[in-house]
Every structure is written in C-alpha cells, then in structure tokens.
Scaffold this motif. Structure first.
Motif, mmCIF file in Angstrom:
data_model
loop_
_atom_site.group_PDB
_atom_site.id
_atom_site.type_symbol
_atom_site.label_atom_id
_atom_site.label_comp_id
_atom_site.label_asym_id
_atom_site.label_seq_id
_atom_site.Cartn_x
_atom_site.Cartn_y
_atom_site.Cartn_z
ATOM 1 N N ASN A 70 66.485 52.015 40.845
ATOM 2 C CA ASN A 70 65.600 52.050 42.011
ATOM 3 C C ASN A 70 64.504 53.099 41.841
ATOM 4 O OD1 ASN A 70 64.430 51.726 44.527
ATOM 5 N ND2 ASN A 70 66.079 52.762 45.644
ATOM 6 N N GLN B 232 70.436 54.277 45.553
ATOM 7 C CA GLN B 232 69.733 55.556 45.674
ATOM 8 C C GLN B 232 68.451 55.566 44.840
ATOM 9 O OE1 GLN B 232 72.580 56.836 48.169
ATOM 10 N NE2 GLN B 232 70.991 58.252 47.554
ATOM 11 N N TYR C 253 70.373 62.055 44.810
ATOM 12 C CA TYR C 253 69.282 61.482 44.023
ATOM 13 C C TYR C 253 69.734 61.399 42.570
ATOM 14 C CZ TYR C 253 64.443 60.967 42.270
ATOM 15 O OH TYR C 253 63.292 60.517 41.682
ATOM 16 N N LYS D 234 74.979 53.593 43.566
ATOM 17 C CA LYS D 234 75.431 53.373 44.935
ATOM 18 C C LYS D 234 76.353 54.531 45.292
ATOM 19 C CE LYS D 234 74.761 48.381 44.786
ATOM 20 N NZ LYS D 234 75.368 47.032 44.926
ATOM 21 N N PHE E 172 73.240 50.350 49.605
ATOM 22 C CA PHE E 172 71.988 51.070 49.372
ATOM 23 C C PHE E 172 71.968 51.647 47.952
ATOM 24 C CE2 PHE E 172 69.646 55.169 49.449
ATOM 25 C CZ PHE E 172 68.372 54.662 49.644
ATOM 26 N N LEU F 8 61.378 55.553 53.256
ATOM 27 C CA LEU F 8 62.757 55.323 53.679
ATOM 28 C C LEU F 8 62.950 55.494 55.178
ATOM 29 C CD1 LEU F 8 64.597 57.271 50.814
ATOM 30 C CD2 LEU F 8 64.267 54.802 51.003
ATOM 31 N N VAL G 94 64.966 52.632 56.542
ATOM 32 C CA VAL G 94 65.988 52.135 55.624
ATOM 33 C C VAL G 94 67.310 52.826 55.949
ATOM 34 C CG1 VAL G 94 66.720 51.988 53.218
ATOM 35 C CG2 VAL G 94 64.306 51.683 53.816
ATOM 36 N N ASP G 95 68.382 52.063 56.037
ATOM 37 C CA ASP G 95 69.709 52.631 56.278
ATOM 38 C C ASP G 95 70.277 53.132 54.953
ATOM 39 O OD1 ASP G 95 72.219 53.366 57.046
ATOM 40 O OD2 ASP G 95 72.896 51.375 57.650
ATOM 41 N N THR G 96 70.093 54.408 54.692
ATOM 42 C CA THR G 96 70.545 54.980 53.416
ATOM 43 C C THR G 96 72.050 55.197 53.378
ATOM 44 O OG1 THR G 96 70.149 57.237 54.213
ATOM 45 C CG2 THR G 96 68.326 56.122 53.063
ATOM 46 N N THR G 97 72.746 54.926 54.494
ATOM 47 C CA THR G 97 74.208 55.053 54.514
ATOM 48 C C THR G 97 74.894 53.722 54.237
ATOM 49 O OG1 THR G 97 74.455 54.590 56.889
ATOM 50 C CG2 THR G 97 73.975 56.869 56.262
ATOM 51 N N ALA H 122 68.684 60.636 54.800
ATOM 52 C CA ALA H 122 67.378 61.034 54.270
ATOM 53 C C ALA H 122 66.743 62.002 55.260
ATOM 54 C CB ALA H 122 66.503 59.809 54.049
ATOM 55 N N THR I 21 66.180 61.369 50.139
ATOM 56 C CA THR I 21 67.629 61.493 50.263
ATOM 57 C C THR I 21 68.123 62.774 49.597
ATOM 58 O OG1 THR I 21 67.923 60.173 48.257
ATOM 59 C CG2 THR I 21 68.034 59.015 50.362
#
Length: 536
Positions: free
Chosen positions: A420, A447, A414, A346, A445, A435, A438-441, A400, A411
């Motif tokens: 994941n 990684q 990584y 994370k 989330f 992604l 997907v809210d990668t922030t 991303a 992203t």
C-alpha cells in the motif's frame, strides 16, 4: 456518627486526588520499588528441566510485542501502554541475533535451524549448516553437513515429543525439527523439480524418517502436502498455487498404517469436534491437520465443531497427551500467522494472532510447574513495522490520530515497505492517500508503506527471548540465535550439553578440585577435555 454525606464527600475528594496523582513521582517510585524487590528476591532455578516447551512467534519482533501489548490493553478499555503480555512477565529476558550466515536479514528456514539445531543455516535451507546453499540437493544429503536437533535429543532421552503450529506442518519453522532439506519449498514431491532430484520431500521425511515419525503429537495445517488428489476427499479443494503431491500417495494413511503395524493406536483428526472426541488415554499418536494449507487466522476461524481448533486448544491437547510420559516431554509451538499478516501489512490481524499466541503461552504455564518445566518464548525474526510519530497516551494503536505537515492524518503503525504505497507526484509535491474517512481499524485495512513491494519483508533487528523455569537465567544478554538449544540441552540434560561441565555452574553438587589440588595428569586431561568441548 459521621453523616453519610460527609463520607460521600470524602470519598469523592480522595478519588479526585488519586486520579490527579495516579502517575506522579510517588507512583513511579513505588512501581520501581516493587520491581526491585522482586528482582532482589529472585533465585536461579537449577533443577533439571523434565519438560521443555519452546514457543516461536514467527515474525514477532519487538515492535509487534509492544503494539500487541497496547492493543491488548485497549481491548480491555485501558490505555494499553501500562499493561503486559503474559510472557513479558517471565523473569528472564535476553536478545537474539537473527542473521543467516549469508543474509543480514534472515528468513524463517535458516533461523529455525539455529534455534532448533544449535548451528546457523543459510537462507531458505532446512536443518543443514552453512556449507549448504539454497537449492543444493546433494550437499544437503551429506551427513557431515548436519547434526541431530532438539526433537531428536529429546527422543534419545526417552521424552515424548510434539509439534503444534498454525502454519503447514511442513513449513519452514516446524520442518527444521525433523527434516534436512536443501530448500524450504521442497514441502512435497511436486516442488522438488530438477534441482531437488534425488532428495526426499519434507512431508515424506516427516512420516518416514526419525525423529518426525516418532513424534507423539503433530498439529497444524498442510493436508495438501501430505495427500495426493485432495479434491477427491472430504476436504475443501486444493490450495491454489500450493505444493501438490505427484506420487499419488496419502501420507496420512502411511503414517496410520505404520503405527498400527507396531501395535499402536494412532488417530488422525481434521476438525475441532474430532479433536475433542479423542480419548487421550487410549491414543498413542495424534496427527491433526486442520487446513489444506495454513490454518485460518484467529479472526476468520470457524469456531464451531466442524471448524478449526485455536492455537490454545491445540496446545492444551498436546500438553495433556505428552504429559503421559514419565520421562517428560518436549513440545515445539509456532504462532506462524503473526508473520503472514505482517507480510500482507494487515497490522490488526498480526496483533490478534500475537494475543492468541500469548494465550497459549499462559495456558501452557498454568498447566505445568516452573519447578520442572522450562518455557522459552522467542521469535525467528522481526518485520519492518514501526510505531511512529508522537501519539498521545491511550490513542488507538490502530488509528490515524496524528496530522502530518501535509495536513493529512497518518497511522501510528507503518511499514517501511509493502503493497500500500499510495504516493503520487503532481509535478511539485508528493501527494498521499487521505485517511480521514478510512476505517484504519478494519481487519482488512492494509497499512501504508514507504517502498512498494507486493509482499512486505522481514526486519533484521534482534528479537527478544523470554524464559521461565529451570536454568532460564542462562538467557541473560545478547546471544547468537544458535545459543538457544544449547541452553535447553544443558537445562534438560539432553543432547550435546547434557554432561557439560565447562560452565561455572555444573549440575553435580560435588565441588571440583582446584588446579593446585589436581595431579599433573588430571590437569592435562581436564585441559584436553575443555579443548575438545570447544570443537563440539
């Protein structure tokens, strides 16, 4: 008189020209010139370090520092790449080789032995040298397999000492300051098992043995390791799967009673309100345990009076408490949850923990003087997070923004391994998670990773050392991790290097005679002395 509209037009044109040429060749030449001037004007500080503060960013490898720097700037509305963490402004920087004697990629126990004690220890061992392997109880009890460490050196010199951590107070990093243990997991008697029979658990060593019992400040988590039957107290239920005491003892009460027998005024606190209510002038020792296991992550921390103090507030209180000593102090500080968030992959949470750690460093530097206080900031090891691809300047470090050859975004941050791994095989191609939506922030989330592991691993590359204050220039190249406390010993005139005269810069201002000026007997004694030092 120049009309207002002309001034406005001129200012607009100047602003446009400045924006276009902000980072042209002139900009970078001036940038380098300013840095060069600062370097040329730098003079080594050869004062004796009255105070020592060592900050350990657990798992804070160089990629973490870079990403946190960018994240910090972007939180302020900037691109991010051009900024700095506070400790990156320290004048002296070096690298530290982190391997254990028996591992290319280390853990936090053997590395803690290196930077607290001055000798490297094996994987998962605490405070003992490489003659002890993980799980060896009797070998860890052998006096010849260990030596005193930084906390003991400082106490022997009459300095006050303290520990501040966001992990359990019995966890690997703080434990190596005061414990000798064949395994890092022996935090309480419930984890000793058959292999640990005959050994004393780490929590008891903290409370019953020197140097732990003499510490003026102990802040962290780990109530469960110190108290039996925790569910019957005012605290939250026991941490599932953690170490539970089997001896029916409350070591916090043991700690309090022993201090009171000595006519001292100790205080035990468990919340922010209790910490802030302390009268430090009337307090001799403080133990603050702010979690049954580790303290909460900064973004999840209860910031109210009944919650948990931040790392920065704990450091502030510790420095105020320790500064009462006329002989100075030694304070060890760990930002331990940088590591834990990385293990969960994370990344945002790990970067957030790094920024809080940086805040604590900045506060410590503001509360002390560079003239008499040595501050060292380093890490025990790195992690396998990388900063990848070719994102354009200023792109969200958590986003991303890039498209791979399969047409899907990926992203910037990584992990080479972790939980994941969303890769599948359709018979002809590898397919991976899309992604796009997907809210990668998001704080939670996880990684993406290349190799599946339930928990991400440490990284084996060198980590950075940043130093400010007396003799900080002795951090100057690529060092063994075990070199760190020897510099501190010399700088503070404590421990095994207190009277070291084998280096070019001796503490004494008197000049040494040349070989030609020395008598044959004096020359023989000098050579013998230097040979003896090499064996220490």
């Amino acid at each position: 008189m120049v009309p207002a509209w002309r001034w406005a037009l001129a200012c607009c044109l100047l602003h446009t020209i400045a924006a276009q040429s902000t980072e042209d060749s002139v900009f970078w030449y001036h940038e380098a010139q300013d840095e060069l001037k600062a370097a040329l004007n730098m003079e080594p500080n050869r004062n004796t370090a009255k105070n020592i503060i060592v900050f350990i960013g657990d798992g804070m490898g160089i990629p973490t520092i870079t990403a946190a720097r960018i994240y910090k700037g972007q939180q302020q509305g900037k691109n991010g790449e051009e900024g700095n963490l506070f400790f990156e402004t320290f004048p002296h920087v070096a690298l530290s080789k982190t391997y254990n004697p028996d591992r290319q990629v280390p853990d936090s126990a053997g590395t803690a032995t290196a930077y607290w004690c001055g000798y490297k220890g094996n994987y998962e061992t605490i405070g003992v040298d490489a003659r002890v392997s993980a799980g060896q109880c009797q070998a860890a009890l052998e006096p010849r397999h260990s030596r005193p460490c930084l906390m003991e050196w400082a106490q022997a010199a009459g300095k006050h000492t303290g520990i501040v951590t966001t992990t359990r107070i019995t966890h690997a990093t703080p434990a190596a300051l005061y414990a000798k243990s064949g395994h890092r997991n022996w935090e309480c008697d419930g984890k000793l098992g058959e292999a640990g029979r005959g050994c004393t658990d780490i929590a008891r060593q903290l409370v019953e043995n020197a140097p732990g019992k003499h510490a003026k400040v102990l802040f962290g988590g780990g109530r469960q390791m110190m108290m039996a039957n925790l569910n019957n107290t005012r605290f939250a239920p026991e941490y599932p799967g953690g170490c539970a005491r089997q001896d029916d003892r409350d070591l916090t009460q043991t700690w309090l009673m022993e201090k009171r027998k000595q006519g001292l005024n100790p205080q035990f606190v468990a919340t922010t309100a209790e910490l802030r209510a302390l009268d430090l002038n009337e307090t001799d020792h403080i133990m603050g345990l702010f979690g049954n296991s580790h303290t909460p992550y900064e973004d999840l921390r209860d910031k109210g009076p009944s919650g948990t103090p931040s790392l920065t507030e704990m450091v502030e209180t510790a420095i105020k408490m320790l500064s009462k000593s006329e002989n100075g102090f030694f304070l060890a500080v760990e930002g331990g949850r940088i590591d834990h968030a990385h293990h969960d992959t994370k990344a945002r949470r790990s970067l957030s923990e790094t920024l809080e750690f940086d805040n604590a460093v900045q506060l410590a530097r503001s509360m002390t003087s560079e003239e008499d206080t040595l501050i060292v900031v380093t890490a025990d090891h790195s992690h396998v997070m990388s900063i990848q691809g070719y994102p354009v300047r200023g792109k969200n470090i958590l986003g991303a923004p890039q498209i791979a050859e399969d047409g899907l975004p990926f992203t910037t941050l990584y992990y080479t391994n972790g939980p994941n791994v969303n890769h599948t095989w359709n018979g002809t191609h590898v397919l991976r998670q899309d992604l796009s939506n997907v809210d990668t922030t998001d704080w939670e989330f996880v990684q993406p990773a290349g190799l599946r592991r339930q928990e991400e691993t440490h990284g084996g590359e060198d980590v950075a050392i940043f130093a400010s204050g007396p003799w900080s220039h002795l951090f100057h190249g690529v060092h063994e991790q075990s070199y760190i406390p020897h510099v501190i010993s010399y700088a503070a005139n404590i421990g095994p290097r207190a009277d070291f005269k084998g280096g070019r810069y001796a503490r004494s201002s008197a000049s040494c005679p040349s070989r030609q000026q020395m008598s044959p007997l004096a020359l023989l004694l000098a050579v013998a002395g230097r040979m003896a030092l090499r064996t220490v």
